[in-house]
Write an enzyme that holds these catalytic residues in place. Structure first.
Site, PDB file in Angstrom:
ATOM      1  CG  ASP A 119     -10.228   6.301   5.426  1.00 46.26           C
ATOM      2  OD1 ASP A 119     -10.271   7.537   5.358  1.00 46.26           O
ATOM      3  OD2 ASP A 119     -11.138   5.561   4.982  1.00 46.26           O
ATOM      4  CG  ASP A 174       8.868   5.853  -3.089  1.00 49.44           C
ATOM      5  OD1 ASP A 174       7.643   5.950  -3.288  1.00 49.44           O
ATOM      6  OD2 ASP A 174       9.709   6.500  -3.744  1.00 49.44           O
TER       7      ASP A 174
END
EC number: 3.2.1.22
Length: 534
Positions: A213, A155
């Site tokens: 990306d 997380d």
């Protein structure tokens, strides 16, 4: 508690002290060749987790058909640990919640045929306030290896920039560090990254695009947006599903074998959902080849829930080795039509009625990239029936229901041209070509908004197939197709659609302009099957 486990020295847990080439997961898709399937407790139980829950879940999945259908992962989420680390810096499980320990639970889960996954956070604390991994990455990797863990959800709470880095750069540093550590292990863990979710709700999406990306280079899947609504949460569960669905349509260009976009859990027993809505979430996630991770009270799932969750035809779509994410062929105020290729040469079409009324209509085959001069066999993946179709598929859908068809092609009609919407991911506006003019408009389902992109990068609209998208200076228009460089375009992983002649990028609102870096106005979604330059 004292840590009771068999320690594996770091030199053994990692591959060796010799230099190890760190390769991107997308370069080694064998680590996770198809999206993961299984269970996670978070959306249903949040921090109310314990050994009994996971034992009962494991037993239920082993006996009710879920394991046999492919759901073979049991994953813990936040709040499994103590609030403090041990004296040697290692994590410790909460002995009240897990009296026999996580190594024992892992062995039990694996004895039933499952894999075992765990949760940590890249920051200094987890979202629930437990110890994060920052500064302890290697010892945590060693601990997880010792416990038999083979899947890590990392997380992104409580991350703060350091050493002059921006927040986006800090996330890249932390997740890149974990990638290096995991890549050197004798048995690398499946790496689920949550970093993009922390950048998804801003007006300026440059950082979100930038994180998207790089996550395929580091892990096998990434949570790209907000959490799905939890069982006890306020608000509409259907609206939550639609929010995550729409986010997933924005990032199709990133997905390929070895990396999967993750729109979050299947909330199969949420009381706010109708059966049609539950089935729609499952069908849409399967059409995306998204992770199928159920967060529900598994022992109490109804026979109706188990029936759709174990639909083998749709699971086969989800697990198709092409891992091509379905993309939008058409969208209006009520219907989304999505398409993709399957590895056996067939074409998938998924139709979502997101409107408030039942709908009966025809879906033209040309918007799916198929020829209207051919006859095809279309199999309904819900009921299994097959029909012969030409020109169009007739569908009838309840509100919030989803139909899925697999269309078989023969040798004479096997050509599929990538076809669908070209839309700006920030505004949601669709590229629209009418007569000679081209602009951005609200998506309305017309053929003036449905484009075909051939292998040479020539783009034409279905409404006027003799005309091609043309750039001249900073203007764009529809002109008679002539194969000049002003009519050739290339699509990049950044979402830029670049013209070969001008070197400029398509810009929302009409026209082309100097290509920026991940700017809202220049990031576009295109149909599945278009070549994406990495």
């Amino acid at each position: 508690m004292r840590l009771i486990t068999r320690w594996i020295p770091l030199a053994n847990a990692l591959a060796s002290t010799m230099p190890v080439q760190v390769v991107a997961s997308i370069e080694n898709p064998s680590l996770l060749p198809t999206p993961p399937m299984g269970f996670n407790n978070w959306a249903r139980f949040m921090c109310d987790l314990n050994e009994t829950l996971f034992v009962e879940t494991t037993d239920a999945m082993a006996s009710n058909g879920l394991l046999e259908a492919g759901y073979n992962r049991i994953n813990l989420d936040d709040c499994w640990m103590n609030y403090d680390r041990a004296e040697n810096g290692s994590l410790e499980w909460n002995v009240t919640k897990f009296p026999r320990g996580l190594p024992w639970l892992g062995q039990y889960v694996k004895s039933k045929g499952f894999n075992f996954g765990i949760y940590e956070d890249s920051g200094n604390l987890t979202c629930g306030g437990y110890p994060g991994s920052e500064g302890y990455e290697e010892i945590d990797a060693e601990t997880f290896a010792a416990w038999g863990i083979d899947y890590l959800k990392l997380d992104g709470c409580n991350v703060y920039p350091k050493e002059g880095r921006t927040l986006q750069e800090e996330y890249k540093y932390l997740y890149g560090n974990w990638h290096e550590i995991l890549s050197k292990m004798q048995q690398p863990l499946i790496f689920s990254e949550s970093a993009p979710a922390y950048f998804s709700m801003t007006d300026n999406l440059t950082d979100w695009h930038t994180v998207m990306d790089w996550v395929p280079e580091y892990g096998e899947l990434a949570r790209h947006s907000v959490d799905i609504l939890v069982y006890s949460g306020e608000g509409s569960a259907w609206d939550s599903i639609m929010t995550n669905y729409k986010f997933n349509t924005l990032v199709a260009r990133y997905q390929r074998p070895g990396y999967y976009n993750d729109p979050d859990f299947l909330i199969a027993d949420h009381p706010g959902l109708s059966l049609d809505e539950k089935r729609s979430q499952f069908a849409l996630w399967a059409s995306f080849s998204a992770p199928l991770i159920i967060s529900a009270h598994i022992p109490d799932l109804s026979s109706e829930d188990l029936e759709y969750l174990t639909n083998q035809a749709l699971i086969a779509v989800d697990q198709d080795p092409l891992a091509q994410q379905a993309t939008l062929a058409s969208r209006d105020g009520s219907l989304d039509v999505l398409t993709r290729n399957l590895a056996d040469g067939s074409r998938l079409v998924t139709i979502l009625n997101h409107g408030s009324e039942s709908i009966e209509t025809d879906i033209s085959l040309d918007i799916l990239g198929l020829s209207t001069d051919c006859t095809y066999k279309a199999q309904d993946l819900w009921g299994g029936s097959t029909q012969t179709i030409k020109d169009a598929i007739r569908i009838k859908l309840n509100t919030h229901a989803t139909a899925v068809y697999k269309i078989d092609t023969d040798e004479k009609c096997s050509q599929v041209i990538p076809t669908g919407l070209i839309f700006n991911t920030a505004s949601g506006k669709c590229l629209t070509g009418t007569s000679s003019s081209v602009g951005s408009e609200s998506c309305n389902g017309s053929k003036s908004q449905i484009w075909q992109i051939d292998a040479s990068g020539v783009i034409r609209t279905l409404s006027e197939q003799s005309k091609c998208l043309t750039a001249d200076g900073k203007a764009i228009s529809l002109q008679e197709c002539s194969e000049n460089n002003g009519q050739k375009w290339s699509y990049a992983i950044t979402g830029n659609l670049k013209n070969a002649d001008t070197g400029y990028c398509l810009t929302n609102g009409g026209g082309v302009s100097a290509c920026g870096f991940e700017t809202n106005s220049q990031v576009f979604g295109l149909p599945a099957g278009v070549h994406v330059a990495l």
